[in-house]
Design a protein around this motif. Structure first.
Motif, PDB file in Angstrom:
ATOM      1  N   LEU A 224       4.777  61.049 -32.697  1.00  0.00           N
ATOM      2  CA  LEU A 224       4.856  59.281 -32.675  1.00  0.00           C
ATOM      3  C   LEU A 224       5.162  58.867 -34.102  1.00  0.00           C
ATOM      4  O   LEU A 224       5.684  58.013 -34.041  1.00  0.00           O
ATOM      5  N   ILE A 225       4.824  59.836 -35.069  1.00  0.00           N
ATOM      6  CA  ILE A 225       5.283  59.237 -36.381  1.00  0.00           C
ATOM      7  C   ILE A 225       6.988  59.232 -36.581  1.00  0.00           C
ATOM      8  O   ILE A 225       7.330  58.221 -37.200  1.00  0.00           O
ATOM      9  N   ALA A 226       7.337  60.275 -36.021  1.00  0.00           N
ATOM     10  CA  ALA A 226       8.924  60.554 -36.178  1.00  0.00           C
ATOM     11  C   ALA A 226       9.434  59.282 -35.283  1.00  0.00           C
ATOM     12  O   ALA A 226      10.502  58.476 -35.690  1.00  0.00           O
ATOM     13  N   MET A 227       9.088  58.857 -34.043  1.00  0.00           N
ATOM     14  CA  MET A 227       9.457  57.634 -33.182  1.00  0.00           C
ATOM     15  C   MET A 227       9.393  56.489 -34.059  1.00  0.00           C
ATOM     16  O   MET A 227      10.334  55.670 -33.900  1.00  0.00           O
ATOM     17  N   GLU A 228       8.146  56.303 -34.745  1.00  0.00           N
ATOM     18  CA  GLU A 228       7.869  55.030 -35.371  1.00  0.00           C
ATOM     19  C   GLU A 228       8.835  54.842 -36.458  1.00  0.00           C
ATOM     20  O   GLU A 228       9.246  53.619 -36.795  1.00  0.00           O
ATOM     21  N   GLN A 229       9.184  55.794 -37.267  1.00  0.00           N
ATOM     22  CA  GLN A 229      10.150  55.816 -38.183  1.00  0.00           C
ATOM     23  C   GLN A 229      11.482  55.198 -37.737  1.00  0.00           C
ATOM     24  O   GLN A 229      12.277  54.572 -38.471  1.00  0.00           O
ATOM     25  N   VAL A 230      11.903  55.954 -36.458  1.00  0.00           N
ATOM     26  CA  VAL A 230      13.366  55.450 -35.871  1.00  0.00           C
ATOM     27  C   VAL A 230      13.046  54.030 -35.528  1.00  0.00           C
ATOM     28  O   VAL A 230      13.894  52.983 -35.872  1.00  0.00           O
ATOM     29  N   LEU A 231      12.017  53.492 -34.974  1.00  0.00           N
ATOM     30  CA  LEU A 231      12.087  52.362 -34.498  1.00  0.00           C
ATOM     31  C   LEU A 231      11.711  51.221 -35.689  1.00  0.00           C
ATOM     32  O   LEU A 231      12.151  50.122 -35.367  1.00  0.00           O
ATOM     33  N   SER A 232      11.281  51.886 -36.704  1.00  0.00           N
ATOM     34  CA  SER A 232      11.136  50.960 -37.939  1.00  0.00           C
ATOM     35  C   SER A 232      12.630  50.600 -38.554  1.00  0.00           C
ATOM     36  O   SER A 232      12.969  49.322 -38.979  1.00  0.00           O
ATOM     37  N   GLU A 233      13.478  51.625 -38.462  1.00  0.00           N
ATOM     38  CA  GLU A 233      14.783  51.499 -38.857  1.00  0.00           C
ATOM     39  C   GLU A 233      15.474  50.503 -37.912  1.00  0.00           C
ATOM     40  O   GLU A 233      16.529  49.720 -38.435  1.00  0.00           O
ATOM     41  N   ALA A 234      15.229  50.648 -36.665  1.00  0.00           N
ATOM     42  CA  ALA A 234      16.143  49.970 -35.585  1.00  0.00           C
ATOM     43  C   ALA A 234      15.630  48.528 -35.630  1.00  0.00           C
ATOM     44  O   ALA A 234      16.381  47.511 -35.315  1.00  0.00           O
ATOM     45  N   GLU A 235      14.461  48.252 -36.183  1.00  0.00           N
ATOM     46  CA  GLU A 235      14.088  46.728 -36.232  1.00  0.00           C
ATOM     47  C   GLU A 235      13.938  45.930 -35.045  1.00  0.00           C
ATOM     48  O   GLU A 235      14.384  44.832 -34.798  1.00  0.00           O
ATOM     49  N   LEU A 236      13.539  46.739 -33.857  1.00  0.00           N
ATOM     50  CA  LEU A 236      13.430  45.992 -32.697  1.00  0.00           C
ATOM     51  C   LEU A 236      12.055  45.388 -32.497  1.00  0.00           C
ATOM     52  O   LEU A 236      11.117  45.817 -33.120  1.00  0.00           O
ATOM     53  N   THR A 237      12.093  44.340 -31.400  1.00  0.00           N
ATOM     54  CA  THR A 237      10.849  43.746 -31.381  1.00  0.00           C
ATOM     55  C   THR A 237      10.518  43.472 -29.906  1.00  0.00           C
ATOM     56  O   THR A 237      11.695  43.767 -29.097  1.00  0.00           O
ATOM     57  N   ALA A 238       9.392  42.934 -29.330  1.00  0.00           N
ATOM     58  CA  ALA A 238       9.125  42.820 -27.952  1.00  0.00           C
ATOM     59  C   ALA A 238       9.121  41.453 -27.639  1.00  0.00           C
ATOM     60  O   ALA A 238       8.738  40.837 -28.490  1.00  0.00           O
ATOM     61  N   PRO A 239       9.268  41.161 -26.585  1.00  0.00           N
ATOM     62  CA  PRO A 239       9.095  39.688 -25.918  1.00  0.00           C
ATOM     63  C   PRO A 239       7.600  39.373 -26.119  1.00  0.00           C
ATOM     64  O   PRO A 239       6.663  40.352 -26.021  1.00  0.00           O
ATOM     65  N   GLU A 240       7.388  38.268 -26.519  1.00  0.00           N
ATOM     66  CA  GLU A 240       6.150  37.572 -26.821  1.00  0.00           C
ATOM     67  C   GLU A 240       5.324  36.732 -25.695  1.00  0.00           C
ATOM     68  O   GLU A 240       6.064  35.760 -25.082  1.00  0.00           O
ATOM     69  N   PRO A 241       4.251  37.181 -24.946  1.00  0.00           N
ATOM     70  CA  PRO A 241       3.823  36.246 -24.042  1.00  0.00           C
ATOM     71  C   PRO A 241       3.606  34.702 -24.688  1.00  0.00           C
ATOM     72  O   PRO A 241       3.049  34.866 -25.697  1.00  0.00           O
ATOM     73  N   SER A 242       3.679  34.020 -23.571  1.00  0.00           N
ATOM     74  CA  SER A 242       3.532  32.550 -24.225  1.00  0.00           C
ATOM     75  C   SER A 242       1.841  32.299 -24.078  1.00  0.00           C
ATOM     76  O   SER A 242       1.604  31.087 -24.793  1.00  0.00           O
ATOM     77  N   ASP A 243       1.123  32.785 -23.445  1.00  0.00           N
ATOM     78  CA  ASP A 243      -0.296  32.553 -23.668  1.00  0.00           C
ATOM     79  C   ASP A 243      -1.147  34.081 -23.335  1.00  0.00           C
ATOM     80  O   ASP A 243      -0.436  35.173 -23.341  1.00  0.00           O
ATOM     81  N   GLU A 244      -2.300  33.863 -23.302  1.00  0.00           N
ATOM     82  CA  GLU A 244      -3.135  35.039 -22.933  1.00  0.00           C
ATOM     83  C   GLU A 244      -3.435  35.575 -21.682  1.00  0.00           C
ATOM     84  O   GLU A 244      -4.270  36.402 -21.400  1.00  0.00           O
ATOM     85  N   ILE A 245      -2.753  35.224 -20.623  1.00  0.00           N
ATOM     86  CA  ILE A 245      -2.922  35.614 -19.269  1.00  0.00           C
ATOM     87  C   ILE A 245      -2.567  37.000 -19.045  1.00  0.00           C
ATOM     88  O   ILE A 245      -1.688  37.415 -19.700  1.00  0.00           O
ATOM     89  N   GLY A 246      -3.484  37.577 -18.180  1.00  0.00           N
ATOM     90  CA  GLY A 246      -3.413  39.139 -18.119  1.00  0.00           C
ATOM     91  C   GLY A 246      -4.198  39.546 -17.000  1.00  0.00           C
ATOM     92  O   GLY A 246      -5.087  38.700 -16.577  1.00  0.00           O
ATOM     93  N   HIS A 247      -3.919  40.769 -16.693  1.00  0.00           N
ATOM     94  CA  HIS A 247      -4.672  41.474 -15.598  1.00  0.00           C
ATOM     95  C   HIS A 247      -5.427  42.723 -16.181  1.00  0.00           C
ATOM     96  O   HIS A 247      -4.819  43.345 -16.725  1.00  0.00           O
ATOM     97  N   ARG A 248      -6.515  42.862 -15.449  1.00  0.00           N
ATOM     98  CA  ARG A 248      -7.270  43.975 -15.817  1.00  0.00           C
ATOM     99  C   ARG A 248      -6.749  45.269 -15.044  1.00  0.00           C
ATOM    100  O   ARG A 248      -6.214  44.962 -14.201  1.00  0.00           O
TER     101      ARG A 248
END
Length: 295
Positions: A239-263
């Motif tokens: 996990l630490i190694a993967m986080e280092q790669v992702l940090s350098e790649a500077e990727l982001t995720a789509p952000e939900p417009s609200d808090e609707i979700g499913h359990r």
């Protein structure tokens, strides 16, 4: 690990580096956000099905890239496999003569956001089906009481005009390949090549790389007992190694417009039920090596 003499870090021809991955990824998440907005606004049943199917393929590809998934056997990416643990996902993406192979992958911060995004999208779809008046149809009943652990998390919709009913169809490798060709001009499983290249260039221990890819060399033969005794420390190091790669790649995720979700609905078994001896995690498995406090 020492790189070969003259190695320039180019990797194979179809493997994006962090820069090219970031460029394509930015366009990918922009399209995902646009498609979800369209899901929320389309007026006809056919438009809802086609728009949702495009969104499902993009979401599935994002997951495959971030986990080094082979982009095959996508029906095994169930809600239970993705959501049973807050720290790990369960992946089974290849068949051998001895049965299915399975492994656990640590959840990075970006992967956690991507899984949450998919959950949000499914919740939005359930809301739209309700607005269209399809509360008694099979797809609506499946989503009514939460995300069922045994159902594939990534699915398309097909609208049958004659019967006035929606049918679920699995997202296929071909669907993901069509998306990856558009954004990176490469195959859908390029995430595996990306991770191997990036981790090797950073001197990551090869055992950790085999934990991620489940390659059958050295001590990482699929269905070998070593994979049912994965130490939590090894997954933490990965996990630490993967986080280092992702940090350098500077990727982001789509952000939900609200808090609707499913359990998550896990009524009987948190991980996909085994159909044969080697399908799932057996007794004395990697799940047992993970601290109960972390799951």
């Amino acid at each position: 690990i020492e790189m070969p003499v003259g190695y320039l870090g180019a990797g194979t021809a179809d493997v994006p580096n962090c820069t090219t991955l970031r460029q394509g990824w930015g366009h990918l998440i922009d399209e995902a956000a646009s498609l979800l907005a369209a899901v929320n606004s389309v007026k006809t049943c056919g438009q809802l099905a086609s728009t949702w199917s495009c969104l499902a393929a993009i979401n599935a590809l994002m997951f495959c890239v971030l986990t080094g998934h082979r982009a095959q056997r996508l029906e095994r990416l169930t809600f239970g496999a993705l959501l049973s643990s807050k720290n790990y996902v369960f992946i089974s993406d290849k068949d051998l003569a001895s049965g299915h192979t399975g492994r656990v992958i640590p959840i990075s911060g970006l992967l956690l956001q991507t899984i949450a995004w998919q959950s949000h999208c499914v919740a939005r779809l359930a809301k739209r089906l309700n607005e269209f008046g399809f509360t008694d149809q099979p797809i609506a009943r499946v989503l009514k009481h939460g995300l069922p652990h045994s159902k594939p998390a990534f699915f398309k919709l097909v609208w049958c005009e004659e019967k006035r009913i929606y049918k679920r169809r699995l997202v296929s490798t071909g669907d993901l390949t069509a998306v990856s060709r558009r954004f990176w001009d490469t195959s859908a499983n390029f995430g595996r090549k990306f991770w191997v290249t990036q981790l090797l260039e950073r001197g990551c221990d090869r055992f950790l790389i085999r934990l991620l890819t489940f390659h059958k060399h050295g001590g990482a033969e699929p269905a070998h007992p070593v994979h049912w005794q994965v130490p939590a420390q090894a997954l933490a190091a990965l996990l630490i190694a993967m986080e280092q790669v992702l940090s350098e790649a500077e990727l982001t995720a789509p952000e939900p417009s609200d808090e609707i979700g499913h359990r998550v609905s896990l009524r009987s078994q948190p991980l996909p039920r085994s159909r044969r001896r080697h399908d799932g995690l057996p007794e004395q498995s990697a799940a047992r090596a993970i601290s109960p406090q972390s799951t």
